[in-house]
Design a protein around this motif. Structure first.
Motif, PDB file in Angstrom:
ATOM      1  N   THR A 291       0.802  -1.222   0.000  1.00 39.17           N
ATOM      2  CA  THR A 291       0.000   0.000   0.000  1.00 39.17           C
ATOM      3  C   THR A 291       0.832   1.267   0.000  1.00 39.17           C
ATOM      4  O   THR A 291       0.322   2.325  -0.349  1.00 39.17           O
ATOM      5  N   ARG A 292       2.092   1.162   0.391  1.00 37.39           N
ATOM      6  CA  ARG A 292       2.858   2.391   0.481  1.00 37.39           C
ATOM      7  C   ARG A 292       4.349   2.102   0.555  1.00 37.39           C
ATOM      8  O   ARG A 292       4.776   1.196   1.265  1.00 37.39           O
ATOM      9  N   ILE A 293       5.113   2.894  -0.171  1.00 37.38           N
ATOM     10  CA  ILE A 293       6.564   2.947  -0.043  1.00 37.38           C
ATOM     11  C   ILE A 293       6.883   4.402   0.241  1.00 37.38           C
ATOM     12  O   ILE A 293       6.507   5.280  -0.537  1.00 37.38           O
ATOM     13  N   SER A 294       7.535   4.657   1.361  1.00 41.04           N
ATOM     14  CA  SER A 294       7.798   6.043   1.742  1.00 41.04           C
ATOM     15  C   SER A 294       8.900   6.095   2.783  1.00 41.04           C
ATOM     16  O   SER A 294       9.440   5.070   3.187  1.00 41.04           O
ATOM     17  N   GLU A 295       9.176   7.308   3.250  1.00 41.91           N
ATOM     18  CA  GLU A 295      10.062   7.472   4.388  1.00 41.91           C
ATOM     19  C   GLU A 295       9.337   6.958   5.630  1.00 41.91           C
ATOM     20  O   GLU A 295       8.121   6.844   5.630  1.00 41.91           O
ATOM     21  N   GLN A 296      10.075   6.653   6.673  1.00 44.47           N
ATOM     22  CA  GLN A 296       9.460   6.226   7.934  1.00 44.47           C
ATOM     23  C   GLN A 296       8.907   7.464   8.624  1.00 44.47           C
ATOM     24  O   GLN A 296       9.660   8.240   9.198  1.00 44.47           O
ATOM     25  N   ASP A 297       7.606   7.643   8.533  1.00 43.71           N
ATOM     26  CA  ASP A 297       6.995   8.850   9.081  1.00 43.71           C
ATOM     27  C   ASP A 297       6.029   8.567  10.228  1.00 43.71           C
ATOM     28  O   ASP A 297       5.384   9.466  10.742  1.00 43.71           O
ATOM     29  N   GLY A 298       5.921   7.312  10.612  1.00 46.37           N
ATOM     30  CA  GLY A 298       5.033   6.961  11.717  1.00 46.37           C
ATOM     31  C   GLY A 298       3.590   6.709  11.306  1.00 46.37           C
ATOM     32  O   GLY A 298       2.787   6.268  12.117  1.00 46.37           O
ATOM     33  N   ASP A 299       3.258   6.998  10.054  1.00 45.19           N
ATOM     34  CA  ASP A 299       1.905   6.754   9.566  1.00 45.19           C
ATOM     35  C   ASP A 299       1.846   5.361   8.944  1.00 45.19           C
ATOM     36  O   ASP A 299       2.723   4.972   8.194  1.00 45.19           O
ATOM     37  N   ILE A 300       0.792   4.650   9.259  1.00 42.29           N
ATOM     38  CA  ILE A 300       0.670   3.274   8.806  1.00 42.29           C
ATOM     39  C   ILE A 300      -0.114   3.166   7.516  1.00 42.29           C
ATOM     40  O   ILE A 300       0.234   2.432   6.615  1.00 42.29           O
ATOM     41  N   SER A 301      -1.211   3.875   7.406  1.00 36.36           N
ATOM     42  CA  SER A 301      -2.026   3.772   6.194  1.00 36.36           C
ATOM     43  C   SER A 301      -2.245   5.153   5.601  1.00 36.36           C
ATOM     44  O   SER A 301      -1.874   6.165   6.183  1.00 36.36           O
TER      45      SER A 301
END
Length: 190
Positions: free
Chosen positions: A155-165
């Protein structure tokens, strides 16, 4: 120290500092060429969320079956993520070897899986997500997260930002419908 039992990864021990975090021993991850990493169940209160372990086990069973084939599917997405970041940041702030990559399969040389988090989203449906947290050479400050809904759907590829969805990211379900794994955090300021 309290413990809980997963049918897939065995015993998890409650973290000393965070009472709603439960950590496993090191587990081999096929997607990471069998590198051993810790898996943590976070934001989990066993007395309240009685279905968590069952749902986490279902998600982990699917996730742990991912191997070389999944890696081939991830490779172009990770390469694209890296190149967008690299191009946005500029050559003086990024590992110079990243400018030399011609073969997208080499992107894995710049990624190291560090740990896995299993948690619920905070949206209406409160789905279980498996979050593969990695270090990456192009964004040493924020790292990289690869998110799978129920351990299955990327569902997502991103920086580690603490958001799950996506819902967690936007805190608004309408906006989340427009979210794409191709949209990167630095593009929101352009």
């Amino acid at each position: 120290m309290k413990t809980i039992q997963s049918g897939i990864i065995g015993e998890l021990t409650q973290d000393k500092n965070f009472e709603h975090w439960w950590k496993s021993e090191l587990i081999e991850i096929p997607l990471l060429n069998n590198k051993k990493v810790e898996i943590a169940f976070i934001d989990f209160i066993p007395e309240i969320d009685t279905d968590f372990i069952k749902e986490a086990d279902e998600a982990l069973k699917v996730f742990l079956e991912k191997s070389k084939y999944e890696k081939t599917l991830l490779t172009p997405l990770l390469f694209k993520h890296c190149m967008k970041y690299r191009n946005a940041i500029g050559s003086d702030q990024v590992n110079q070897n990243l400018w030399k990559i011609k073969d997208e399969n080499k992107i894995w040389d710049f990624i190291s899986g560090e740990h896995i988090i299993v948690t619920r989203s905070h949206g209406k449906k409160e789905m279980i997500y498996v979050n593969l947290n990695c270090e990456c050479e192009w964004d040493k400050e924020h790292g990289l997260q690869i998110l799978y809904k129920k351990g299955q759907k990327l569902t997502r590829i991103s920086e580690q930002d603490g958001d799950i969805s996506e819902v967690d990211f936007y805190k608004n379900t309408e906006k989340s419908k427009t979210f794409s794994i191709n949209k990167q955090w630095w593009q929101f300021w352009k």
